[in-house]
Design a protein around this motif. Structure first.
Motif, mmCIF file in Angstrom:
data_model
loop_
_atom_site.group_PDB
_atom_site.id
_atom_site.type_symbol
_atom_site.label_atom_id
_atom_site.label_comp_id
_atom_site.label_asym_id
_atom_site.label_seq_id
_atom_site.Cartn_x
_atom_site.Cartn_y
_atom_site.Cartn_z
ATOM 1 N N GLY A 1 61.063 60.118 35.907
ATOM 2 C CA GLY A 1 62.108 61.132 35.742
ATOM 3 C C GLY A 1 61.774 62.466 36.398
ATOM 4 N N GLY A 2 60.555 62.617 36.922
ATOM 5 C CA GLY A 2 60.173 63.846 37.605
ATOM 6 C C GLY A 2 59.558 64.902 36.706
ATOM 7 N N TYR A 3 59.239 64.535 35.457
ATOM 8 C CA TYR A 3 58.681 65.518 34.520
ATOM 9 C C TYR A 3 57.161 65.628 34.643
ATOM 10 C CZ TYR A 3 63.328 65.158 32.534
ATOM 11 O OH TYR A 3 64.688 65.153 32.378
ATOM 12 N N LYS B 1 55.046 51.939 38.133
ATOM 13 C CA LYS B 1 55.123 52.783 39.334
ATOM 14 C C LYS B 1 54.111 53.928 39.304
ATOM 15 C CE LYS B 1 59.939 51.799 40.418
ATOM 16 N NZ LYS B 1 61.298 52.362 40.688
ATOM 17 N N LEU B 2 53.252 53.941 38.282
ATOM 18 C CA LEU B 2 52.246 54.998 38.210
ATOM 19 C C LEU B 2 51.299 54.891 39.404
ATOM 20 C CD1 LEU B 2 51.432 54.811 34.395
ATOM 21 C CD2 LEU B 2 52.739 56.590 35.559
ATOM 22 N N PRO B 3 50.934 56.019 40.001
ATOM 23 C CA PRO B 3 50.167 56.007 41.262
ATOM 24 C C PRO B 3 48.668 55.806 41.077
ATOM 25 C CG PRO B 3 50.667 58.263 40.647
ATOM 26 C CD PRO B 3 51.309 57.385 39.592
ATOM 27 N N TYR C 1 55.965 65.066 43.050
ATOM 28 C CA TYR C 1 56.887 64.527 42.058
ATOM 29 C C TYR C 1 57.827 63.502 42.682
ATOM 30 C CZ TYR C 1 55.443 68.389 39.025
ATOM 31 O OH TYR C 1 54.709 69.255 38.259
ATOM 32 N N LEU C 2 58.161 62.451 41.904
ATOM 33 C CA LEU C 2 59.162 61.486 42.368
ATOM 34 C C LEU C 2 60.539 62.132 42.410
ATOM 35 C CD1 LEU C 2 58.296 58.069 40.635
ATOM 36 C CD2 LEU C 2 58.016 58.717 43.026
ATOM 37 N N MET D 1 54.333 53.344 28.458
ATOM 38 C CA MET D 1 55.784 53.292 28.697
ATOM 39 C C MET D 1 56.375 54.697 28.761
ATOM 40 S SD MET D 1 56.863 50.155 26.180
ATOM 41 C CE MET D 1 58.628 50.383 26.420
ATOM 42 N N LEU D 2 55.973 55.546 27.812
ATOM 43 C CA LEU D 2 56.482 56.912 27.770
ATOM 44 C C LEU D 2 56.070 57.680 29.019
ATOM 45 C CD1 LEU D 2 56.443 58.923 24.461
ATOM 46 C CD2 LEU D 2 56.399 60.070 26.651
ATOM 47 N N THR D 3 54.811 57.508 29.437
ATOM 48 C CA THR D 3 54.304 58.186 30.634
ATOM 49 C C THR D 3 55.046 57.737 31.889
ATOM 50 O OG1 THR D 3 52.130 58.330 29.597
ATOM 51 C CG2 THR D 3 52.224 58.726 31.970
ATOM 52 N N CYS D 4 55.267 56.411 32.007
ATOM 53 C CA CYS D 4 56.026 55.876 33.153
ATOM 54 C C CYS D 4 57.404 56.524 33.230
ATOM 55 C CB CYS D 4 56.205 54.364 33.023
ATOM 56 S SG CYS D 4 54.714 53.416 33.258
ATOM 57 N N ASN D 5 58.051 56.586 32.084
ATOM 58 C CA ASN D 5 59.404 57.153 32.036
ATOM 59 C C ASN D 5 59.406 58.611 32.483
ATOM 60 O OD1 ASN D 5 61.666 58.669 30.511
ATOM 61 N ND2 ASN D 5 62.289 56.517 30.355
#
Length: 455
Positions: A207-209, A424-426, A274-275, A199-203
Motif C-alpha cells: 500500500g506504500g506505507y 512481494k517483500l524485497p 516505495y511501491l 501478512m500485515l507487513t506485506c499489506n
C-alpha cells in the motif's frame, strides 16, 4: 460539524477495538492462551476436517497453472488487478509454484508407497517433510489466511495504524529505524502468530506505507514468534518450569536483535523506496497539533473519511486472502518440504553447524558438538532444533539455550521465512539466511552467559 466528528470517531474506534479484540487480546481457550482469530480458524478447520488437504492441493495447483499461463501475459490476467498481482510473477517464483504443485500432489496421493525408506520420493513426502507441511502446516495456514485476511482491514483501514504510528514514532524510529505503526505488526505477531505479522507487513508495503527497507526490517525482525509456539518449544525440551526466565530472555534478545540487525548489512543496504509514493506518514508533528495523541487522532479520522465503506472492506479482505492463498501456500509447500527433507536425510545442516562449534566452546556450552547441529537446522523449521535437543542432549542448560535460540532465530523456512520469500517483500533467500545467522550469533552471545548464571 460536531456530529460529523463524532460519527468519524465512532467509525475509527469501533472497528479498531473489534480488530484489537480479535487479533491482539489473549484469551484462554481449551486450556491454552491464544487469540480470537486463531480460535475462529481452529473451529472452522475442525468443521472442515478432511476437506482441507484437497483444498490446499487445489489452491496450489491453480496457482501453478495460472502462473505458467501468466508468462504469456493473457488479457484475462493482465487486465484484472487481483489476478495480475497474484499470478504475474518472476520466472523463479513460477518454477517454485510448479515444484510446490508437484510435491503437493505426490504427497497427497502417497506416490512413494512402493519406494524404499531411502528413496528420494519417500524423503520428500514422509511425515517429517511433505507430509508434515501438507497435513500439519498448510491445513492450518489455509484457514488462518482466509479468516485473518478478511478481518485484517479492521486493523488496517480504520485509522488504528495512523494513531499508533503518531504515538510511537518517537520511540520506534530512533531505536529500530522504522515507523511507529510497526508496533502493531509486532504485537499482532507476539500475541497471535508470526504469519499474521508478515501478512500485515506485506499489506502495508504494497500500500506504500512502508519503504522497501522498513518492510524488510519489520518482516525479518518484528514478526515475532507467538507466546503459544514458544511454550510448545520449551515443553519439547521438558523445561516448562523455566518459562518465566525463558520468555524474558526471548523478549530481551528480540529487542537487541531489532536494534542491531537493521543497522548492519544486508538490511542496512536496503533503499527507502516505495511501491506507492506519497502514502508514508510524516515523522514530525505539525505545529498546529498540541500533542502526538491529537495528531494521531486527526490522522485516524482522515483515514476513516477516505474509506469507501463495506465494499472496500470486503474487497481489501478478499485481495489479502487471494494473495496469501495463491502466492504463499505454494512457496511454503516447495521450500518447506525441500528444507525439511534435507534436514531429515542429509548431514548438510550438521556440516553447516560446525562453524558454530568454536563460538559454543568459547561460551562454555556443555555438549557443544550436539548443540552445533541444532544451530542451522532452525532455518528449516523452528521445532526441529528442540526435537534434536530433546533426543541427543542431556545437559539441561544446553537444552535451554537451544530452546531460546530456536525461537529468537525467527526466520524458519517452513513458515515465516517461506511467507516472506513467497510475498512481494524485497528480501532474497541469501539475505534471509544472512539475517538468520546474525540473529543466531547475537542470541548465543546473550543467552549463553546468562544461562551459566541461571543453571
Amino acid at each position: 460539524m460536531e456530529n460529523k466528528k463524532s460519527g468519524l470517531m465512532a467509525k475509527f474506534l469501533i472497528p479498531s477495538i473489534i480488530g484489537i479484540i480479535l487479533f491482539m487480546i489473549p484469551v484462554k481457550y481449551n486450556g491454552d492462551w491464544t487469540v480470537c482469530v486463531k480460535i475462529l480458524a481452529d473451529i472452522i478447520g475442525g468443521a472442515l476436517g478432511g476437506f482441507l488437504p484437497i483444498l490446499c492441493v487445489a489452491i496450489i495447483t491453480v496457482s501453478a497453472i495460472l502462473s505458467v499461463i501468466s508468462l504469456a501475459k493473457p488479457k484475462f490476467i493482465t487486465e484484472h488487478p487481483i489476478l495480475n498481482d497474484t499470478f504475474s510473477t518472476s520466472m523463479i517464483w513460477v518454477v517454485i509454484r510448479v515444484i510446490g504443485a508437484v510435491l503437493v500432489w505426490v504427497t497427497y496421493l502417497g506416490i512413494d508407497a512402493g519406494d524404499s525408506d531411502t528413496g528420494i520420493l519417500h524423503m520428500l513426502t514422509e511425515g517429517g517433510a511433505g507430509g508434515f507441511v501438507l497435513s500439519d502446516l498448510l491445513t492450518v495456514l489455509v484457514i488462518i489466511f482466509a479468516i485473518a485476511a478478511l478481518l485484517l482491514p479492521l486493523l488496517l483501514d480504520f485509522g488504528l495504524l495512523e494513531f499508533v504510528g503518531a504515538l510511537l514514532t518517537k520511540v520506534m524510529r530512533p531505536l529500530f529505524k522504522i515507523p511507529g505503526r510497526a508496533a502493531v505488526d509486532c504485537f499482532t505477531s507476539w500475541i497471535g502468530d508470526g504469519t499474521l505479522g508478515v501478512m500485515l507487513t506485506c499489506n502495508q508495503y504494497e500500500g506504500g506505507y512502508y519503504s522497501a527497507r522498513e518492510a524488510s526490517v519489520i518482516a525479518t525482525t518484528f514478526s515475532a514468534v507467538s507466546i503459544t509456539f514458544s511454550i510448545v518449544v520449551l515443553s519439547q525440551v521438558d523445561l516448562m518450569q523455566y518459562f518465566g526466565v525463558y520468555y524474558l530472555l526471548i523478549c530481551l534478545i528480540g529487542v537487541v536483535c531489532a536494534i542491531i540487525v537493521p543497522r548492519i548489512p544486508p538490511l542496512s543496504l536496503k533503499k527507502d523506496t516505495y511501491l506507492v509514493e506519497g502514502k508514508a506518514m510524516p515523522e514530525s508533528i505539525p505545529s498546529e497539533y498540541r500533542s502526538s495523541v491529537q495528531y494521531g487522532t486527526a490522522l485516524a479520522l482522515q483515514r476513516v473519511q477516505e474509506h469507501k465503506g463495506a465494499g472496500q472492506f470486503f474487497s481489501n479482505g478478499m485481495k489479502n486472502a487471494v494473495g496469501m492463498w495463491f502466492g504463499v501456500l505454494p512457496s511454503v509447500m516447495a521450500i518447506g518440504t525441500i528444507a525439511l527433507a534435507l534436514a531429515n536425510n542429509t548431514p548438510i545442516f550438521e556440516i553447516l553447524g560446525k562453524p558454530f562449534l568454536p563460538l559454543l566452546n568459547l561460551l562454555q556450552v556443555p555438549e557443544a558438538l550436539d548443540a552445533s547441529k541444532t544451530m542451522i537446522v532452525g532455518f528449516t523449521d523452528m521445532l526441529t532444533p528442540s526435537i534434536i535437543a530433546s533426543a541427543d542432549i542431556t545437559s539441561v542448560m544446553t537444552r535451554f539455550i537451544v530452546a531460546v535460540v530456536s525461537v529468537t532465530q525467527l526466520l524458519y523456512l517452513s513458515e515465516v521465512g517461506g511467507l516472506i520469500l513467497g510475498s512481494k517483500l524485497p528480501v532474497k533467500l541469501w539475505e534471509l539466511f544472512v539475517i538468520f545467522l546474525e540473529r543466531t550469533i547475537i542470541s548465543l552471545i546473550i543467552v549463553c552467559p546468562l544461562a551459566h548464571l541461571i543453571f
